[in-house]
Design a protein around this motif. Structure first.
Motif, PDB file in Angstrom:
ATOM      1  N   THR A 168       0.802  -1.224   0.000  1.00 41.05           N
ATOM      2  CA  THR A 168       0.000   0.000   0.000  1.00 41.05           C
ATOM      3  C   THR A 168       0.834   1.273   0.000  1.00 41.05           C
ATOM      4  O   THR A 168       0.305   2.350  -0.263  1.00 41.05           O
ATOM      5  CB  THR A 168      -0.941   0.034   1.226  1.00 41.05           C
ATOM      6  N   GLY A 169       2.127   1.176   0.311  1.00 45.14           N
ATOM      7  CA  GLY A 169       2.974   2.355   0.378  1.00 45.14           C
ATOM      8  C   GLY A 169       3.800   2.523  -0.886  1.00 45.14           C
ATOM      9  O   GLY A 169       3.596   1.838  -1.891  1.00 45.14           O
ATOM     10  N   THR A 170       4.771   3.407  -0.809  1.00 43.73           N
ATOM     11  CA  THR A 170       5.648   3.676  -1.943  1.00 43.73           C
ATOM     12  C   THR A 170       6.958   2.918  -1.773  1.00 43.73           C
ATOM     13  O   THR A 170       7.298   2.456  -0.675  1.00 43.73           O
ATOM     14  CB  THR A 170       5.948   5.173  -2.051  1.00 43.73           C
ATOM     15  N   ALA A 172       9.830   4.240  -1.865  1.00 39.70           N
ATOM     16  CA  ALA A 172      10.678   5.041  -0.984  1.00 39.70           C
ATOM     17  C   ALA A 172      10.364   4.771   0.484  1.00 39.70           C
ATOM     18  O   ALA A 172      11.267   4.719   1.323  1.00 39.70           O
ATOM     19  CB  ALA A 172      10.502   6.525  -1.293  1.00 39.70           C
ATOM     20  N   GLU A 173       9.086   4.602   0.799  1.00 43.67           N
ATOM     21  CA  GLU A 173       8.694   4.306   2.184  1.00 43.67           C
ATOM     22  C   GLU A 173       9.231   2.950   2.618  1.00 43.67           C
ATOM     23  O   GLU A 173       9.672   2.777   3.763  1.00 43.67           O
ATOM     24  CB  GLU A 173       7.178   4.347   2.310  1.00 43.67           C
ATOM     25  N   LEU A 174       9.208   1.994   1.704  1.00 42.82           N
ATOM     26  CA  LEU A 174       9.738   0.663   2.035  1.00 42.82           C
ATOM     27  C   LEU A 174      11.250   0.737   2.254  1.00 42.82           C
ATOM     28  O   LEU A 174      11.776   0.170   3.222  1.00 42.82           O
ATOM     29  CB  LEU A 174       9.411  -0.321   0.916  1.00 42.82           C
ATOM     30  N   ASP A 175      11.929   1.437   1.371  1.00 46.93           N
ATOM     31  CA  ASP A 175      13.383   1.557   1.487  1.00 46.93           C
ATOM     32  C   ASP A 175      13.796   2.335   2.736  1.00 46.93           C
ATOM     33  O   ASP A 175      14.920   2.184   3.221  1.00 46.93           O
ATOM     34  CB  ASP A 175      13.959   2.256   0.254  1.00 46.93           C
ATOM     35  N   ALA A 176      12.881   3.156   3.246  1.00 46.29           N
ATOM     36  CA  ALA A 176      13.206   3.985   4.412  1.00 46.29           C
ATOM     37  C   ALA A 176      13.185   3.192   5.712  1.00 46.29           C
ATOM     38  O   ALA A 176      13.654   3.680   6.747  1.00 46.29           O
ATOM     39  CB  ALA A 176      12.233   5.155   4.514  1.00 46.29           C
ATOM     40  N   VAL A 177      12.641   1.965   5.679  1.00 49.55           N
ATOM     41  CA  VAL A 177      12.627   1.143   6.896  1.00 49.55           C
ATOM     42  C   VAL A 177      14.067   0.799   7.259  1.00 49.55           C
ATOM     43  O   VAL A 177      14.813   0.245   6.453  1.00 49.55           O
ATOM     44  CB  VAL A 177      11.815  -0.147   6.685  1.00 49.55           C
ATOM     45  N   GLY A 178      14.455   1.151   8.430  1.00 45.86           N
ATOM     46  CA  GLY A 178      15.834   0.911   8.843  1.00 45.86           C
ATOM     47  C   GLY A 178      15.922   0.479  10.283  1.00 45.86           C
ATOM     48  O   GLY A 178      14.924   0.202  10.948  1.00 45.86           O
TER      49      GLY A 178
END
Length: 507
Positions: A168-170, A172-178
């Protein structure tokens, strides 16, 4: 979504050994879910419901059995809400209320759904959807890179939340998980080797470290706030004030440490594992003091170290916690590795862990970069059943049926357990009394001589090896198996695999 759609997908997944076919079936289902259903569905598909165990046993389920519904009407959300109600119902009169909730669920379920709900309640789901397969399915359904989904799941410790974000997200939002200080990550795991020499020869230059006989901990500090998590990501901070005190004394502001904690006697020798786990599992502070030892650092003062080589992480750990670093030595010499192993055994530890110095920290993964070596073959297996004893053991459950994890379904159901032997050796009177009570609480069925139990209890078994045997589905049987201890700190998914045991067969 109707629950039956999810159930039929699990049946499809369980009926095929093709990883690609499993991924395709799961991805097709994931695409059709409403956003709010995604975390719930992922939990069910991976045999880890969002609510965990809700305290319903076999007898309660059997008493709530209703005629199956003729047509499907139960939704994924309905089951989720029902599990919430069962979890929240407690206190005087709760038994009747829980029974009514369960009967309502069963009455609305078709026959396949009833079987599925029973598996959910008793912790017996065998969906064939191991987390690795399900992670790939999330990537397929969302169109996101598998590596990005896998890393987000590992660093968040939440595959359901990761699936929601991916679907459901973008990107970039997925890659931002850290990495987030205060949020546990899945621990890196070790493979096994027959000897320290073999392990070093396979890894090259390595840090050969003492393998302590303790409980795995992951410690997060943000300023004065300290959180401590188990290998299963449960928060046990309140149980370990002595560890909190040690971590607050370190010369850092923010840090994430990986290590072990264990009890020592007056001379600094490790006390029996049972004493450590008794103290580790106690909500009330006891006299036994647990000492922390750290072997890795994942973050320090705003800098993530996951992708740095182990050599760099060791330097940081030596700088900030030299008095609490697990003993070890960096070497490429097999003879040195053997000496370190003998030193560890002489100090009362289990053996050594050999770690490639150029390896990064692969959260949640078991690979060849970390290799544990013990002088005796010990494996973590799952109790499938237990036979009633005879003679002085009359009236007590004694002979254990032992199962190894079959992650790929090579010898049975994917994610199930393959029986590899029995043993009643090594059981003290205290353990006999404990398991007699415990396995009847976990009972799913019985005959005159045997109680079959939910496959949730992990036991560490020492063996002299394995031998070929047509008696069991995996084609092997344990040789001279004896109980070392129960591992209440480990989940059944952490058990050793049938493939690992079969590798012990002589060519």
């Amino acid at each position: 979504m109707l629950l039956l759609e999810l159930v039929e997908t699990t049946q499809t997944v369980a009926s095929t050994r093709s990883r690609l076919a499993k991924v395709d079936a799961l991805a097709h289902l994931l695409r059709r879910l409403d956003p709010a259903e995604i975390p719930t569905a992922v939990g069910l598909l991976s045999a880890k419901p969002r609510q965990g165990r809700v305290g319903v046993g076999w007898s309660t389920v059997a008493a709530a059995k209703e005629e199956p519904a003729a047509k499907p009407s139960l939704t994924v959300a309905d089951l989720d809400a029902g599990l919430d109600r069962l979890l929240a119902t407690a206190g005087t009169g709760s038994g009747a209320e829980r029974a009514a909730t369960l009967r309502k669920l069963m009455a609305a379920a078709t026959a396949p759904e009833q079987s599925f709900v029973t598996g959910v309640l008793l912790g017996e789901l065998r969906t064939g959807a191991l987390e690795g397969v399900l992670t790939d399915a999330v990537a397929r359904a969302s169109g996101r890179p598998a590596g990005a989904v896998r890393r987000a799941a590992m660093l968040s410790g939440d595959l359901g939340g990761t699936a929601m974000l991916a679907l459901t997200g973008t990107e970039a939002e997925l890659d931002a998980v850290g990495l987030v200080v205060g949020r546990p990550v899945l621990p890196m795991l070790a493979a096994t080797a027959a000897s320290p020499s073999a392990a070093v020869e396979a890894t090259g230059e390595a840090s050969v470290e003492h393998k302590l006989d303790g409980a795995r901990i992951q410690v997060h500090r943000a300023g004065d706030d300290v959180s401590i998590f188990t290998r299963n990501l449960a928060d046990v901070t309140h149980r370990l004030p002595e560890v909190v005190q040690v971590v607050r004394s370190l010369p850092v502001r923010d840090v994430i440490l990986d290590g072990e904690t264990l009890a020592l006697d007056e001379e600094g020798v490790p006390r029996p594992f049972q004493e450590t786990m008794s103290r580790f599992g106690a909500d009330a502070v006891r006299e036994t003091v647990l000492h922390p030892w750290f072997f890795d650092v994942l973050h320090i003062d705003g800098q993530d170290l996951l992708d740095e080589p182990l050599s760099v992480r060791i330097e940081v750990l030596e700088r900030i916690a030299p008095a609490h670093r697990i003993p070890g030595e960096v070497t490429a010499d097999p003879a040195v590795a053997e000496r370190v192993s003998q030193d560890a055994l002489a100090a009362g530890h289990e053996g050594v862990v050999v770690k490639a110095v150029e390896s990064t920290y692969a959260a949640g993964r078991r690979g060849s970069n970390w290799v544990k070596v013990k002088p005796v073959h010990t494996y973590d297996l799952v109790v499938l059943a237990c036979e009633w004893g005879s003679g002085r053991r009359t009236g007590m459950l004694s002979n254990l049926h032992l199962g190894a994890l079959d992650p790929t379904g090579e010898f049975g159901e994917p994610g199930g357990y393959v029986m590899v032997g029995k043993t009643f050796k090594g059981l003290t009177d205290e353990l006999l009394r404990w398991q007699t009570e415990r396995f009847q609480e976990l009972e799913v069925r019985r005959t005159a001589g045997t109680v079959w139990t939910e496959p949730v209890t992990v036991v560490e078994i020492a063996i002299d090896g394995v031998q070929q045997s047509p008696r069991y589905p995996g084609g092997i049987a344990l040789r001279f198996a004896r109980v070392k201890r129960y591992r209440e700190d480990k989940a059944p998914a952490d058990a050793d695999t049938i493939q690992t045991l079969r590798a012990l067969l002589r060519p």
